[in-house]
Motif scaffolding. Structure first.
Motif, mmCIF file in Angstrom:
data_model
loop_
_atom_site.group_PDB
_atom_site.id
_atom_site.type_symbol
_atom_site.label_atom_id
_atom_site.label_comp_id
_atom_site.label_asym_id
_atom_site.label_seq_id
_atom_site.Cartn_x
_atom_site.Cartn_y
_atom_site.Cartn_z
ATOM 1 N N LEU A 155 -1.671 14.637 -6.373
ATOM 2 C CA LEU A 155 -0.655 15.100 -5.431
ATOM 3 C C LEU A 155 -0.887 14.510 -4.042
ATOM 4 O O LEU A 155 0.068 14.124 -3.347
ATOM 5 C CB LEU A 155 -0.665 16.624 -5.367
ATOM 6 C CG LEU A 155 0.414 17.275 -4.490
ATOM 7 C CD1 LEU A 155 1.808 16.905 -4.991
ATOM 8 C CD2 LEU A 155 0.239 18.794 -4.476
ATOM 9 N N LEU A 156 -2.140 14.405 -3.637
ATOM 10 C CA LEU A 156 -2.462 13.793 -2.347
ATOM 11 C C LEU A 156 -2.027 12.330 -2.302
ATOM 12 O O LEU A 156 -1.535 11.850 -1.280
ATOM 13 C CB LEU A 156 -3.965 13.908 -2.065
ATOM 14 C CG LEU A 156 -4.475 15.276 -1.623
ATOM 15 C CD1 LEU A 156 -5.989 15.273 -1.530
ATOM 16 C CD2 LEU A 156 -3.861 15.671 -0.271
ATOM 17 N N ILE A 157 -2.205 11.623 -3.415
ATOM 18 C CA ILE A 157 -1.770 10.225 -3.462
ATOM 19 C C ILE A 157 -0.253 10.129 -3.331
ATOM 20 O O ILE A 157 0.276 9.293 -2.586
ATOM 21 C CB ILE A 157 -2.249 9.559 -4.764
ATOM 22 C CG1 ILE A 157 -3.765 9.319 -4.698
ATOM 23 C CG2 ILE A 157 -1.521 8.246 -5.015
ATOM 24 C CD1 ILE A 157 -4.343 8.652 -5.921
ATOM 25 N N VAL A 170 1.623 8.343 -0.102
ATOM 26 C CA VAL A 170 2.573 7.230 -0.250
ATOM 27 C C VAL A 170 3.901 7.574 0.405
ATOM 28 O O VAL A 170 4.524 6.735 1.070
ATOM 29 C CB VAL A 170 2.768 6.885 -1.742
ATOM 30 C CG1 VAL A 170 3.896 5.871 -1.922
ATOM 31 C CG2 VAL A 170 1.473 6.345 -2.344
ATOM 32 N N ILE A 171 4.345 8.819 0.249
ATOM 33 C CA ILE A 171 5.628 9.224 0.820
ATOM 34 C C ILE A 171 5.570 9.269 2.346
ATOM 35 O O ILE A 171 6.508 8.845 3.036
ATOM 36 C CB ILE A 171 6.047 10.610 0.269
ATOM 37 C CG1 ILE A 171 6.357 10.508 -1.229
ATOM 38 C CG2 ILE A 171 7.272 11.141 1.017
ATOM 39 C CD1 ILE A 171 6.633 11.852 -1.881
ATOM 40 N N HIS A 178 3.491 2.426 5.828
ATOM 41 C CA HIS A 178 2.772 1.214 5.435
ATOM 42 C C HIS A 178 2.587 1.117 3.923
ATOM 43 O O HIS A 178 2.300 0.039 3.400
ATOM 44 C CB HIS A 178 1.393 1.171 6.111
ATOM 45 C CG HIS A 178 1.460 1.047 7.600
ATOM 46 N ND1 HIS A 178 1.396 2.144 8.437
ATOM 47 C CD2 HIS A 178 1.605 -0.044 8.411
ATOM 48 C CE1 HIS A 178 1.489 1.742 9.695
ATOM 49 N NE2 HIS A 178 1.614 0.431 9.712
ATOM 50 N N LEU A 179 2.745 2.244 3.235
ATOM 51 C CA LEU A 179 2.578 2.258 1.784
ATOM 52 C C LEU A 179 3.908 2.217 1.042
ATOM 53 O O LEU A 179 3.934 2.405 -0.175
ATOM 54 C CB LEU A 179 1.797 3.516 1.362
ATOM 55 C CG LEU A 179 0.402 3.681 1.960
ATOM 56 C CD1 LEU A 179 -0.280 4.907 1.372
ATOM 57 C CD2 LEU A 179 -0.456 2.444 1.745
ATOM 58 N N HIS A 180 4.986 1.961 1.769
ATOM 59 C CA HIS A 180 6.289 1.869 1.119
ATOM 60 C C HIS A 180 6.490 0.463 0.563
ATOM 61 O O HIS A 180 7.359 -0.299 0.997
ATOM 62 C CB HIS A 180 7.409 2.234 2.102
ATOM 63 C CG HIS A 180 7.392 3.681 2.490
ATOM 64 N ND1 HIS A 180 8.250 4.211 3.438
ATOM 65 C CD2 HIS A 180 6.623 4.720 2.064
ATOM 66 C CE1 HIS A 180 7.998 5.503 3.565
ATOM 67 N NE2 HIS A 180 7.020 5.833 2.749
ATOM 68 N N LEU A 194 2.286 3.322 -8.035
ATOM 69 C CA LEU A 194 1.086 4.162 -8.035
ATOM 70 C C LEU A 194 1.447 5.631 -7.895
ATOM 71 O O LEU A 194 0.864 6.492 -8.571
ATOM 72 C CB LEU A 194 0.151 3.744 -6.897
ATOM 73 C CG LEU A 194 -1.075 4.638 -6.671
ATOM 74 C CD1 LEU A 194 -1.940 4.711 -7.925
ATOM 75 C CD2 LEU A 194 -1.893 4.139 -5.485
ATOM 76 N N SER A 195 2.402 5.944 -7.036
ATOM 77 C CA SER A 195 2.814 7.346 -6.872
ATOM 78 C C SER A 195 3.440 7.888 -8.153
ATOM 79 O O SER A 195 3.230 9.050 -8.511
ATOM 80 C CB SER A 195 3.805 7.476 -5.702
ATOM 81 O OG SER A 195 4.992 6.746 -5.954
ATOM 82 N N ASN A 196 4.184 7.048 -8.862
ATOM 83 C CA ASN A 196 4.744 7.469 -10.143
ATOM 84 C C ASN A 196 3.650 7.656 -11.194
ATOM 85 O O ASN A 196 3.731 8.566 -12.030
ATOM 86 C CB ASN A 196 5.768 6.442 -10.633
ATOM 87 C CG ASN A 196 7.118 6.593 -9.973
ATOM 88 O OD1 ASN A 196 7.943 7.400 -10.384
ATOM 89 N ND2 ASN A 196 7.348 5.820 -8.921
#
Length: 312
Positions: A43-45, A49-50, A54-56, A63-65
């Motif tokens: 959940l933290l990951i 990402v959300i 910079h992680l978009h 990775l979030s999926n």
């Protein structure tokens, strides 16, 4: 006693973790801890990402999926194990067993495809860096994710619905800690030829094709890296693949462990432990692999955790 129609089956019995009451308390605490770590870590990951612009990027989108898939897969199996330990009852209803089979197949298959898509993403990033943003555009990323999910759901529904045609006898003990389609089919009294053909066809196609894609992608990646003249570029390229390659090794390593254990051993308990490694341990380890090996992810997680007190 003759075969009993499937509509008469009210429940199946899952394998008991242990006969020792004191050990059951320890195992309950262990599984509860693993579940909480899995949910919290993944959940933290997802939140990192959300929340971090910079992680978009495609890599972190997939990775979030993957983290969401791990949460769902663990939720499908571990809570039922905890309930069975607490209530001293190993039963699972017929509908509950079919539902568990469907969800496990969906999330395992989805994770399988996501790992292949992530390998393709790394292949494009390293072998075609100038065209990366054009090729891995948001539309393609969303399409690949939705297609992976759609195929996974279709595969899971087909295998689950085909179980409805089976009849079961008096032996309703599943030699695992959760419902698994292959083991359930082995309990059937009616003809299972169509079910077995469907399972092995789906396994070869929906596992073989993504794995072949991963292998091909990494062959191309390694070949491209070896042609680089700069040691710095080689190190950076390898580091961007390190986390994904670790997760791939863990996922397929434990999966092959289940297959090998079922082929070479008659011990149902050893096979059950191997299955738990495949469905539980990988979900626990994935957040650690990505957070410990990835500088951008560690930075995003620190920012996210730093914001938590302001919301409390």
């Amino acid at each position: 006693m003759g075969p009993r129609n499937k509509t008469d089956v009210s429940e199946f019995l899952l394998m008991r973790l242990t006969e020792d009451p004191e050990l059951e308390t320890i195992l309950f605490s262990l599984f509860l801890s693993m579940y909480l770590v899995t949910v919290l870590g993944n959940l933290l990951i997802v939140l990192a990402v959300i929340s971090d612009s910079h992680l978009h990027t495609p890599m972190y989108f997939f990775l979030s999926n993957l983290s969401f898939t791990d949460i769902c897969l663990s939720t499908t199996t571990i809570p039922k194990i905890l309930v069975n330990i607490q209530t001293q009852n190993q039963g699972i209803t017929y509908a509950g067993c079919l539902s568990q089979i469907c969800f496990v197949l969906t999330f395992v298959c989805w994770e399988n495809f996501l790992l292949a898509v992530m390998a393709y993403d790394r292949y494009v990033a390293i072998c075609h860096p100038l065209r990366y943003r054009v090729i891995m555009n948001p539309r393609l990323c969303g399409l690949l994710n939705l297609l992976s999910l759609f195929i996974s759901i279709v595969d899971a529904l087909l295998n689950s619905l085909m179980v409805l045609r089976l009849s079961f006898c008096t032996d309703l003990e599943i030699p695992l800690f959760f419902c698994e389609v292959v083991q359930l089919i082995k309990l059937a009294c009616s003809d299972t030829l169509i079910n077995n053909v469907l399972i092995y066809f789906a396994a070869n196609v929906f596992a073989g094709v993504p794995l072949s894609g991963i292998i091909f992608s990494y062959i191309q990646i390694v070949s491209s890296i070896l042609r680089m003249s700069s040691l710095g570029r080689k190190y950076k390229a390898f580091s961007t693949c390190g986390s994904h390659l670790s997760v791939v090794t863990l996922f397929y390593g434990t999966a092959f462990g289940v297959y090998i254990s079922s082929a070479v051993t008659n011990s149902s308990r050893k096979m059950a432990v191997a299955s738990m490694m495949y469905t539980v341990v990988t979900s626990v380890m994935n957040p650690f692999i990505y957070s410990l090996r990835n500088r951008d992810m560690k930075g995003a997680l620190r920012k996210l955790i730093g914001r938590i007190p302001s919301f409390l």
